[in-house]
Design a protein around this motif. Structure first.
Motif, short mmCIF file in Angstrom:
data_model
loop_
_atom_site.label_atom_id
_atom_site.label_comp_id
_atom_site.label_asym_id
_atom_site.label_seq_id
_atom_site.Cartn_x
_atom_site.Cartn_y
_atom_site.Cartn_z
N VAL A 208 9.13 2.03 1.43
CA VAL A 208 8.08 1.15 0.92
C VAL A 208 8.39 -0.27 1.40
O VAL A 208 9.44 -0.83 1.04
CB VAL A 208 8.01 1.18 -0.62
CG1 VAL A 208 6.88 0.30 -1.12
CG2 VAL A 208 7.84 2.62 -1.12
N GLU A 209 7.49 -0.85 2.18
CA GLU A 209 7.64 -2.24 2.60
C GLU A 209 7.00 -3.12 1.53
O GLU A 209 5.79 -3.03 1.28
CB GLU A 209 6.99 -2.50 3.95
CG GLU A 209 7.16 -3.95 4.41
CD GLU A 209 6.69 -4.20 5.84
OE1 GLU A 209 6.86 -5.34 6.32
OE2 GLU A 209 6.16 -3.26 6.47
N VAL A 210 7.80 -3.96 0.90
CA VAL A 210 7.35 -4.80 -0.21
C VAL A 210 7.25 -6.23 0.28
O VAL A 210 8.26 -6.90 0.50
CB VAL A 210 8.31 -4.70 -1.41
CG1 VAL A 210 7.80 -5.54 -2.57
CG2 VAL A 210 8.50 -3.25 -1.84
N GLY A 211 6.02 -6.72 0.46
CA GLY A 211 5.82 -8.07 0.96
C GLY A 211 4.64 -8.12 1.91
O GLY A 211 4.03 -7.09 2.23
N PRO A 212 4.30 -9.32 2.38
CA PRO A 212 3.12 -9.47 3.25
C PRO A 212 3.31 -8.83 4.62
O PRO A 212 4.41 -8.83 5.17
CB PRO A 212 2.98 -10.99 3.36
CG PRO A 212 4.35 -11.53 3.11
CD PRO A 212 4.96 -10.60 2.11
N GLY A 213 2.22 -8.31 5.16
CA GLY A 213 2.25 -7.75 6.51
C GLY A 213 2.84 -6.35 6.57
O GLY A 213 3.25 -5.78 5.57
N LYS A 214 2.86 -5.82 7.81
CA LYS A 214 3.36 -4.46 8.01
C LYS A 214 4.31 -4.42 9.21
O LYS A 214 4.37 -3.42 9.94
CB LYS A 214 2.20 -3.50 8.23
CG LYS A 214 1.26 -3.40 7.03
CD LYS A 214 0.12 -2.43 7.29
CE LYS A 214 -0.80 -2.34 6.07
NZ LYS A 214 -1.92 -1.38 6.31
N VAL A 215 5.05 -5.49 9.42
CA VAL A 215 5.95 -5.58 10.57
C VAL A 215 7.03 -4.51 10.50
O VAL A 215 7.27 -3.77 11.47
CB VAL A 215 6.60 -6.98 10.65
CG1 VAL A 215 7.69 -7.00 11.71
CG2 VAL A 215 5.55 -8.03 10.96
N LEU A 216 7.70 -4.40 9.37
CA LEU A 216 8.79 -3.44 9.24
C LEU A 216 8.27 -2.00 9.27
O LEU A 216 8.90 -1.11 9.85
CB LEU A 216 9.57 -3.69 7.95
CG LEU A 216 10.20 -5.07 7.80
CD1 LEU A 216 11.02 -5.16 6.53
CD2 LEU A 216 11.07 -5.41 9.01
N THR A 217 7.10 -1.78 8.67
CA THR A 217 6.48 -0.46 8.70
C THR A 217 6.23 -0.02 10.13
O THR A 217 6.49 1.13 10.51
CB THR A 217 5.16 -0.47 7.91
OG1 THR A 217 5.43 -0.85 6.56
CG2 THR A 217 4.50 0.91 7.92
N GLY A 218 5.73 -0.94 10.96
CA GLY A 218 5.47 -0.62 12.35
C GLY A 218 6.74 -0.27 13.10
O GLY A 218 6.76 0.68 13.90
N LEU A 219 7.81 -1.03 12.85
CA LEU A 219 9.09 -0.75 13.51
C LEU A 219 9.63 0.61 13.10
O LEU A 219 10.13 1.37 13.93
CB LEU A 219 10.10 -1.85 13.16
CG LEU A 219 9.82 -3.25 13.72
CD1 LEU A 219 10.81 -4.25 13.15
CD2 LEU A 219 9.87 -3.26 15.24
N ILE A 220 9.55 0.92 11.81
CA ILE A 220 10.05 2.20 11.32
C ILE A 220 9.22 3.35 11.86
O ILE A 220 9.76 4.40 12.26
CB ILE A 220 10.07 2.22 9.78
CG1 ILE A 220 11.06 1.17 9.25
CG2 ILE A 220 10.46 3.59 9.25
CD1 ILE A 220 10.96 0.91 7.77
N VAL B 159 9.00 10.33 8.10
CA VAL B 159 9.23 9.45 6.95
C VAL B 159 7.89 8.96 6.41
O VAL B 159 7.06 8.47 7.18
CB VAL B 159 10.12 8.24 7.34
CG1 VAL B 159 10.26 7.29 6.17
CG2 VAL B 159 11.49 8.71 7.80
N ASN B 160 7.70 9.08 5.11
CA ASN B 160 6.47 8.60 4.49
C ASN B 160 6.54 7.08 4.34
O ASN B 160 7.51 6.56 3.79
CB ASN B 160 6.29 9.26 3.11
CG ASN B 160 4.95 8.92 2.49
OD1 ASN B 160 3.94 8.84 3.16
ND2 ASN B 160 4.94 8.71 1.19
N LEU B 161 5.53 6.38 4.84
CA LEU B 161 5.55 4.91 4.84
C LEU B 161 4.45 4.36 3.95
O LEU B 161 3.29 4.77 4.04
CB LEU B 161 5.37 4.39 6.27
CG LEU B 161 6.46 4.80 7.28
CD1 LEU B 161 6.07 4.39 8.68
CD2 LEU B 161 7.79 4.19 6.89
#
Length: 293
Positions: A261-273, A280-282
């Motif tokens: 779970v990416e907690v915060g603005p944007g989806k930068v880390l989600t994209g990298l993962i 992995v469920n994102l």
């Protein structure tokens, strides 16, 4: 046993208007008020104001920390909790808060000081490189003085940091598909931040850390730890050391993590993962619907 990781983005994920919708929450309002008393300025006003001001390290880091910790508190109010946590650069301070190492105010004061020291840094340059030969990059960086890999984000994306001439020399020799100079004044996550790191270390020495209740995967060392002194030392090293995000992502399956779970603005880390791990469920939590209480 499957596990959930919460990850927290850092500088670069900020956006105008972030956090404004959280004002319906009494938890958020209390945090915003507390933050203004500590900082001497309003997080909400900065987030709704000029984009250039919000993008200044001095303001970006406290704003992100405040909003992300509010989201953590609201998720907890819903009965949710992670099994492991990690944050990208500034985001690691939210991870440390989430793991119960320090309270909100202590973390915000550290982030404020960190942002001030980094904002004052001069004489450095950072450039993001996308799609390149990693072996060639590593070889050139190792042979070039005063430049390092500051952010190892994934297999095909890094940020190099150092003295401007050294950074330009590396860029000219590495055939990257895309190069993007970052809008920063200092060579963050490089040895050129040694003076700032030494000053920050003195500040950290005065702060009591508790052992973490949740394992933290650190930027400087992706092996999870709950030890207070190790966590503190890793934060000091983070200012001059690289962000090993690629290794953090690869560590997640070894920790039996199946949901991030990416907690915060944007989806930068989600994209990298998403580009690094399969199966992995994102999820993303940029805001939480709240009723006024």
């Amino acid at each position: 046993m499957t596990k959930t990781a919460w990850v927290f983005p850092g500088q670069g994920s900020q956006a105008q208007g972030m956090g404004v919708e959280l004002q319906n929450s009494s938890i958020a309002l209390e945090k915003f008020k507390q933050a203004e008393e500590i900082l001497g300025w309003s997080v909400l006003e900065i987030c709704q104001g000029d984009e250039e001001i919000l993008s200044r390290t001095l303001y970006t880091q406290p704003c992100l920390y405040t909003i992300e910790t509010i989201l953590v508190d609201l998720l907890r109010e819903q009965g949710k909790s992670p099994d492991v946590v990690a944050g990208h650069s500034l985001g690691e301070y939210v991870a440390v808060y989430t793991a119960g190492v320090y309270d909100f105010a202590t973390g915000l004061k550290l982030v404020q000081k960190r942002g001030e020291l980094m904002d004052k840094a001069e004489g450095g340059k950072m450039v993001a490189l996308m799609k390149f030969d990693r072996d060639i990059l590593n070889s050139i960086v190792s042979q070039t003085e005063n430049v390092v890999i500051a952010n190892d984000n994934n297999e095909g994306q890094v940020v190099i940091s150092g003295e401007p001439n050294a950074v330009d020399a590396v860029v000219s020799q590495v055939k990257a598909k895309l190069t993007v100079p970052l809008k920063v004044s200092g060579a963050f996550h490089s040895p050129l931040m040694a003076t700032a790191a030494a000053e920050f270390s003195q500040v950290l020495d005065t702060v009591n850390f508790s052992d973490a209740t949740i394992p933290i995967l650190s930027n400087i060392d992706p092996i999870p730890s709950t030890d207070a002194e190790i966590i503190k030392q890793r934060l000091v090293q983070q200012m001059t050391g690289g962000v090993r995000w690629r290794e953090i992502m690869l560590q997640l399956p070894l920790e039996n993590v199946t949901q991030v779970v990416e907690v915060g603005p944007g989806k930068v880390l989600t994209g990298l993962i998403k580009r690094t791990l399969k199966g992995v469920n994102l999820l993303n939590v940029e805001t939480i619907s709240t009723d006024a209480k």
